[in-house]
Enzyme design. Structure first.
Site, PDB file in Angstrom:
ATOM      1  N   SER A 163      74.016  72.602   3.917  1.00 16.95           N
ATOM      2  CA  SER A 163      74.178  71.209   3.513  1.00 16.95           C
ATOM      3  C   SER A 163      75.594  70.769   3.852  1.00 16.95           C
ATOM      4  CB  SER A 163      73.915  71.115   1.999  1.00 16.95           C
ATOM      5  OG  SER A 163      74.154  69.821   1.529  1.00 16.95           O
ATOM      6  N   LYS A 179      71.494  69.952   7.065  1.00 14.70           N
ATOM      7  CA  LYS A 179      71.222  68.793   6.195  1.00 14.70           C
ATOM      8  C   LYS A 179      72.509  67.982   6.122  1.00 14.70           C
ATOM      9  CE  LYS A 179      70.908  68.665   1.159  1.00 14.70           C
ATOM     10  NZ  LYS A 179      70.125  69.132  -0.005  1.00 14.70           N
ATOM     11  N   LEU A 180      72.384  66.690   6.425  1.00 16.15           N
ATOM     12  CA  LEU A 180      73.555  65.811   6.343  1.00 16.15           C
ATOM     13  C   LEU A 180      73.471  64.978   5.076  1.00 16.15           C
ATOM     14  CD1 LEU A 180      73.730  64.425  10.014  1.00 16.15           C
ATOM     15  CD2 LEU A 180      74.945  66.406   9.040  1.00 16.15           C
ATOM     16  N   LYS A 181      74.548  64.961   4.321  1.00 20.22           N
ATOM     17  CA  LYS A 181      74.611  64.057   3.173  1.00 20.22           C
ATOM     18  C   LYS A 181      74.850  62.653   3.710  1.00 20.22           C
ATOM     19  CE  LYS A 181      74.285  66.801  -0.446  1.00 20.22           C
ATOM     20  NZ  LYS A 181      73.247  66.616  -1.487  1.00 20.22           N
ATOM     21  N   ASP A 240      70.106  63.833   2.999  1.00 15.37           N
ATOM     22  CA  ASP A 240      70.010  63.783   1.538  1.00 15.37           C
ATOM     23  C   ASP A 240      70.969  62.713   1.026  1.00 15.37           C
ATOM     24  OD1 ASP A 240      69.750  64.227  -1.163  1.00 15.37           O
ATOM     25  OD2 ASP A 240      70.571  66.259  -1.149  1.00 15.37           O
ATOM     26  N   GLU A 264      65.649  63.251   1.925  1.00 14.65           N
ATOM     27  CA  GLU A 264      65.665  63.765   0.552  1.00 14.65           C
ATOM     28  C   GLU A 264      66.246  62.752  -0.434  1.00 14.65           C
ATOM     29  OE1 GLU A 264      67.678  67.548   0.411  1.00 14.65           O
ATOM     30  OE2 GLU A 264      67.789  67.578  -1.768  1.00 14.65           O
ATOM     31  N   ASP A 285      63.972  65.498  -4.809  1.00 15.48           N
ATOM     32  CA  ASP A 285      64.817  66.532  -5.430  1.00 15.48           C
ATOM     33  C   ASP A 285      64.969  66.124  -6.904  1.00 15.48           C
ATOM     34  OD1 ASP A 285      66.923  68.099  -6.360  1.00 15.48           O
ATOM     35  OD2 ASP A 285      68.331  67.624  -4.779  1.00 15.48           O
ATOM     36  N   LYS A 294      64.397  73.479  -7.120  1.00 15.74           N
ATOM     37  CA  LYS A 294      65.645  74.013  -7.674  1.00 15.74           C
ATOM     38  C   LYS A 294      65.315  74.500  -9.073  1.00 15.74           C
ATOM     39  CE  LYS A 294      69.089  71.001  -5.566  1.00 15.74           C
ATOM     40  NZ  LYS A 294      69.813  69.721  -5.735  1.00 15.74           N
ATOM     41  N   GLY A 296      69.926  74.058  -3.554  1.00 15.67           N
ATOM     42  CA  GLY A 296      71.119  74.790  -3.990  1.00 15.67           C
ATOM     43  C   GLY A 296      72.014  73.899  -4.814  1.00 15.67           C
TER      44      GLY A 296
HETATM   45  O1  SMG Z   1      74.222  74.916  -2.692  1.00 20.32           O
HETATM   46  O2  SMG Z   1      74.415  74.609  -0.555  1.00 20.32           O
HETATM   47  C1  SMG Z   1      74.369  74.193  -1.709  1.00 20.32           C
HETATM   48  C2  SMG Z   1      74.483  72.702  -1.932  1.00 20.32           C
HETATM   49  C3  SMG Z   1      73.252  72.005  -1.510  1.00 20.32           C
HETATM   50  O3  SMG Z   1      73.441  69.699  -1.091  1.00 20.32           O
HETATM   51  C4  SMG Z   1      73.236  70.546  -1.913  1.00 20.32           C
HETATM   52  N1  SMG Z   1      72.981  70.275  -3.194  1.00 20.32           N
HETATM   53  O4  SMG Z   1      71.302  67.235  -3.968  1.00 20.32           O
HETATM   54  O5  SMG Z   1      70.622  68.943  -2.934  1.00 20.32           O
HETATM   55  C5  SMG Z   1      71.520  68.349  -3.522  1.00 20.32           C
HETATM   56  C6  SMG Z   1      72.895  68.936  -3.703  1.00 20.32           C
HETATM   57  C7  SMG Z   1      73.265  68.946  -5.159  1.00 20.32           C
HETATM   58  C8  SMG Z   1      74.573  69.538  -5.476  1.00 20.32           C
HETATM   59  S1  SMG Z   1      75.883  68.593  -4.910  1.00 20.32           S
HETATM   60  C9  SMG Z   1      77.229  69.200  -5.696  1.00 20.32           C
HETATM   61 MG    MG Z   2      69.378  66.976  -2.992  1.00 17.56          MG
END
Ligand code: SMG
Ligand code: MG
Length: 366
Positions: A134, A160-162, A187, A212, A237, A261, A289
């Site tokens: 991510s 995965k790109l935020k 996401d 996502e 999610d 999760k 995660g």
């Molecule tokens: O654990 O690699 C990881 C982070 C994956 O992007 C991730 N988690 O919304 O999926 C999600 C985010 C939530 C945590 S952001 C701090």
């Molecule tokens: Mg997410």
């Protein structure tokens, strides 16, 4: 089992680089760990709540409070099996991350006593799991290209790109142009509104695996509208907090893929139920995660080894997060992490190092 003592350890691990999402910019992972001593031995659990209620309504001090003041008094003097925990805690609404942390520590203790690994217990069918990564929002596109290219070179099998309003089409188009074939997904952590549906449809150009949690966690009908308007599959999610919620969201077509999760759904037992339902109904799932340390990661990797986890998870190598983890590090080889084979979570905890990053500690004797 009978709980004898619980230690609550609040510790901080610096991240190798800041992780920015639509809701926060994290420089470190502040975590709550549970070390539970029972008549069966010791078990460890990690609470995935963050220090502030920004991803969901839970936060570390609230998790600690609900465990100390509600869960533990209920369990005092009780002889029970960890599998009964979800039912015992049912009267207490919400707080899935606190419940999951306690459940995983109890399972770890019990499975260690029985010499069974988390993977065996869940029914894992693989010895290793493919890794996704991510990637946070970066100050510039150049920095994003640089970060993604390091992950691709390291062997990550999915990116995965935020995203958030103002940081979506350009980063996605840029990465897609550089890597025309790489499995890519986005996401938004709820950053968009129903009025953004026409804009979000433009993501259909980029052959994404999934989009996502674009809208608010309680806006299921908004997700239905977006899902029916776009080609890119929606993956929920934050919205999914139980098996029933997953079934409902799937039936109403608010989502067609689920990010599982354990912390978000109240534990590994509920997470496995969601997996089983999705597997039986041909719904793809993957393991999410929360920047876990090796303690939470070990259990997640074991879960992700179940047959129905057909998409790479946010189960990255320890080095993606931390210079030094509090357990044996998870090292990626050929884009995969090995599922721990030892009893319980199957990783050793470096308690001396953990002590050095501990900010506060408390205990309850039962
Ligand atoms: O654990 O690699 C990881 C982070 C994956 O992007 C991730 N988690 O919304 O999926 C999600 C985010 C939530 C945590 S952001 C701090
Ligand atoms: Mg997410």
């Amino acid at each position: 089992m009978k709980i004898k003592r619980i230690e609550f350890i609040q510790a901080e691990l610096a991240l190798v680089k800041p992780f920015q999402t639509s809701f926060t910019r994290q420089l470190k992972r502040e975590m709550l760990l549970l070390k539970v001593e029972s008549d069966l031995g010791i078990g460890w659990g990690e609470c995935v709540a963050m220090s502030a209620p920004l991803y969901s309504s839970e936060y570390i001090k609230g998790s600690l409070d609900v465990i100390e003041n509600f869960f533990i008094p209920k369990l005092k003097g009780l002889d029970f099996d960890p599998e009964e925990l979800p039912t015992i805690l049912l009267p207490f609404l919400g707080h899935p991350m606190a419940k999951a942390a306690l459940e995983s520590a109890l399972l770890d203790g019990k499975l260690k006593a029985d010499s069974i690994s988390f993977g065996e217990y869940f029914g894992a069918t693989r010895g290793s799991v493919p890794c996704g990564v991510s990637v946070g929002i970066t100050p510039t596109i150049e920095e994003l290209i640089d970060e993604v290219s390091q992950y691709v070179e390291a062997g990550y099998k999915r990116i995965k790109l935020k995203i958030q309003p103002g940081w979506d089409l350009l980063p996605v188009e840029t990465i897609r142009n550089i890597y025309p074939e790489i499995p890519l997904q986005v996401d938004a952590n709820q950053a968009y509104k129903r009025s953004d549906i026409n804009h979000l449809k433009k993501l259909d150009e980029y052959n994404l695996l999934l989009n996502e949690q674009p809208l608010s966690e309680d806006d299921l009908l908004g997700h239905v509208a977006l899902a029916s308007a776009s080609k890119t599959p929606i993956c929920l999610d934050e919205s999914i907090t139980s098996l029933q919620g997953a079934i409902d969201a799937l039936e109403m077509k608010a989502t067609s893929i689920i990010n599982i999760k354990p912390g978000r759904v109240g534990g590994y037992i509920e997470a496995k139920k969601i997996h089983d339902y999705c597997f039986n109904n041909n719904i793809p799932v993957w393991c999410g995660g929360m920047l876990e340390s090796g303690i939470g990661r070990a259990a997640n990797v074991a879960l992700a080894a179940l047959e129905g986890f057909t998409l790479p998870g946010d189960t990255s190598a320890s080095s993606r997060y931390y210079h030094r983890d509090i357990t044996d590090p998870f090292i990626m080889k050929d884009g995969e992490l090995q599922v721990p084979q030892g009893p319980g979570i199957g990783v050793n905890i470096d308690e001396d190092y953990l002590d050095s990053i501990t900010r506060s500690k408390s205990e309850i004797l039962l």
